[in-house]
Design an enzyme around this catalytic site. Structure first.
Site, mmCIF file in Angstrom:
data_model
loop_
_atom_site.group_PDB
_atom_site.id
_atom_site.type_symbol
_atom_site.label_atom_id
_atom_site.label_comp_id
_atom_site.label_asym_id
_atom_site.label_seq_id
_atom_site.Cartn_x
_atom_site.Cartn_y
_atom_site.Cartn_z
ATOM 1 N N LYS A 124 39.748 38.892 36.431
ATOM 2 C CA LYS A 124 39.342 38.295 37.787
ATOM 3 C C LYS A 124 38.248 37.846 37.931
ATOM 4 O O LYS A 124 37.166 38.151 37.245
ATOM 5 C CB LYS A 124 39.514 39.451 38.905
ATOM 6 C CG LYS A 124 40.005 38.951 40.221
ATOM 7 C CD LYS A 124 41.509 38.467 40.228
ATOM 8 C CE LYS A 124 41.710 38.148 41.698
ATOM 9 N NZ LYS A 124 43.068 37.843 41.978
ATOM 10 N N ASP A 164 43.221 32.127 44.305
ATOM 11 C CA ASP A 164 43.305 33.447 44.814
ATOM 12 C C ASP A 164 42.725 32.830 46.304
ATOM 13 O O ASP A 164 42.679 31.846 46.506
ATOM 14 C CB ASP A 164 42.404 34.456 44.107
ATOM 15 C CG ASP A 164 42.824 35.877 44.797
ATOM 16 O OD1 ASP A 164 43.622 36.305 44.570
ATOM 17 O OD2 ASP A 164 41.699 36.457 45.541
#
Ligand code: NDP
Length: 445
Positions: A124, A164
């Site tokens: 991430k 995201d």
């Protein structure tokens, strides 16, 4: 094996990283029995190794705004685990981004990616940059500055970032453009790309679509169908609009969307032209929740409130972490909710999850329910590698099948003696076993 000892060691090593520690505890609580029953995992210290990221990259991002003022943000990439495939996970641009938050998301991504059945490791990244209120040119400059450092660590067989919160098609375009220029290659080392330059059809809608497919599978275990059900959604970003679209297509009625300032309840349902209208507002960077009620006066805006106080059959938190708390869970249970399918990552607090599971409500945690996004990213990578594009129907069919497979895996490992399916446990165990076995196969490296 002592869970509290492991957690206290982790707290010492990762002081103040509340979100990360919360995520680790949640996973360990559900997999501890598997680890105890399988001495090979303890012998190989899998828990100690899987909770430590392979690499944390933190870097300075300098950029200049339209008035000539110089700004400094912090960029990150947490490459958590690549036992089953290259690192894969989104990038988040939001002022709330911290290393702890990204470690939590990267850790969760390991299990989610494993569940998809595709060969993807967990990662991430992101920055505390706030895209809100920035001009197009400012966003482009920021994305380019961010990529001028990150490009060193990514690649189609190394690490493949995606979108995201705060990172949609536009931001991916700017980042990919800079990546391509710096490495001199047009390789698919980003997913969520534009349709004309390597992107996959259905990717933008995939997370929301998948979360609705997952809700449908959960309903089936109780002999129920999605048609005719009422649905509360939160947020109105990438995930929410996909969920609104698919739920409506399958005959359900979406009655809420929300933003940080409150939520809208529309008793007539949010579908068709209403979704298009919201997308237009979103594309023009305007507030979307309150203005919806000016255009559709039957709808009501509830300032400072969350949708979970409404009586619905299906609740799908699709906005942000910890957006559904204990009180919200009590309200949903009291109002007879049947299914909670998480479009967002960790939107329900641990206290809320406890209440939901005690009430035996069907509860699909994000790592299973929202895995449709990363699954379709995996399908995008496959199309890039094959240098072809599949039609939308083919991508959606594959996505649908993957969500069914994820549901089956959760059921296999999560069904309890009384028949209740604990999807959290099922998802964690199914995801863990594959990664842990791969780590053992590959030795201590
Ligand atoms: P977006 O930025 O596109 O959308 C987020 C939405 O949530 C926006 O409408 C935002 O409103 C709203 N929002 C932000 N804070 C709050 C709040 N406190 N209360 C209510 N609404 C709020 O993000 P995504 O849709 O991409 O992601 C949403 C969630 O889904 C995240 O948890 C993400 O990690 C997860 N996820 C996303 C995937 C994807 O493919 N995009 C894949 C898997 C998970 P505003 O714009 O006004 O701030």
């Amino acid at each position: 094996m002592n869970l509290e000892k492991i957690m206290s060691d982790l707290e010492r090593k990762n002081p103040g990283e509340k979100e990360f520690l919360q995520a680790v505890r949640e996973v360990l609580e559900t997999i501890i029995d598997v680890v105890v029953e399988n001495p090979k995992y303890q012998a190989a210290s899998i828990i100690e190794r899987i909770t430590e990221p392979d690499r944390v990259i933190s870097f300075k991002v300098e950029w200049v705004d339209d008035k000539g003022k110089v700004h400094v943000n912090r960029g990150y990439r947490v490459q958590f685990n690549n036992a089953i495939g290259p690192y894969k996970g989104g990038c988040r641009f939001h002022p709330s981004v911290t290393l702890s938050g990204l470690k939590f998301l990267g850790f969760e991504q390991i299990f989610k990616n494993s569940l998809t059945t595709l060969p993807m490791g967990g990662a991430k990244g992101g920055s505390d940059f706030d895209p809100k209120g920035k001009s197009q040119a400012e966003i482009m400059r920021f994305c380019q500055a961010f990529m001028s450092e990150l490009y060193k660590y990514i690649g189609p067989d190394t690490d493949i970032p995606a979108g995201d919160i705060g990172v949609g098609g536009r931001e991916i375009g700017y980042m990919y453009g800079m990546y391509k220029k710096l490495v001199g290659e047009h390789t698919g080392s980003f997913t969520g790309k534009g349709r004309n330059w390597g992107g996959s059809l259905i990717r933008p809608e995939a997370t929301g679509f998948g979360a609705v497919f997952f809700a449908e599978e959960m309903l089936k275990t109780r002999g129920e169908k999605i048609v005719g059900k009422t649905v509360a959604l939160s947020g109105f970003g990438n995930v929410t609009w996909g969920a609104a679209l698919k739920a409506t297509q399958l005959g359900a009625k979406v009655v809420t969307i929300s933003g940080p300032d409150g939520y809208v309840y529309d008793p007539d349902g949010i579908s068709g032209e209403k979704i298009d209208y919201l997308l237009e507002l979103r594309a023009s960077n305007q507030d979307i929740v309150k203005p919806y009620t000016y255009e559709f006066p039957n709808a009501q805006f509830f300032e400072g409130k969350r949708p979970w106080e409404q009586k619905v059959d299906i609740a799908m938190p699709c906005a942000i972490q910890n957006e559904l708390n204990e009180e919200d869970a009590k309200n949903l249970v009291k109002n007879g909710v049947m299914v909670i399918s998480e479009g967002a990552n960790m939107p329900c607090t641990p206290e809320a999850v406890e209440i939901i599971q005690e009430a035996k409500i069907l509860y699909g945690p994000g790592k299973a329910a929202n895995a449709g996004g990363v699954s379709t990213s995996g399908l995008e990578q496959t199309q890039n590698a094959m240098k072809l594009n599949w039609p939308a129907e083919e991508v959606e069919e594959k996505l649908h099948q993957i969500m069914k497979n994820i549901h089956e895996a959760c059921k296999k490992y999560g069904q309890e003696e009384d028949g209740y399916i604990n999807y959290v446990k099922g998802a964690n165990i199914a995801g863990f076993i594959k990664v842990a076995d791969a780590m053992i196969d590959q030795g201590v490296i």
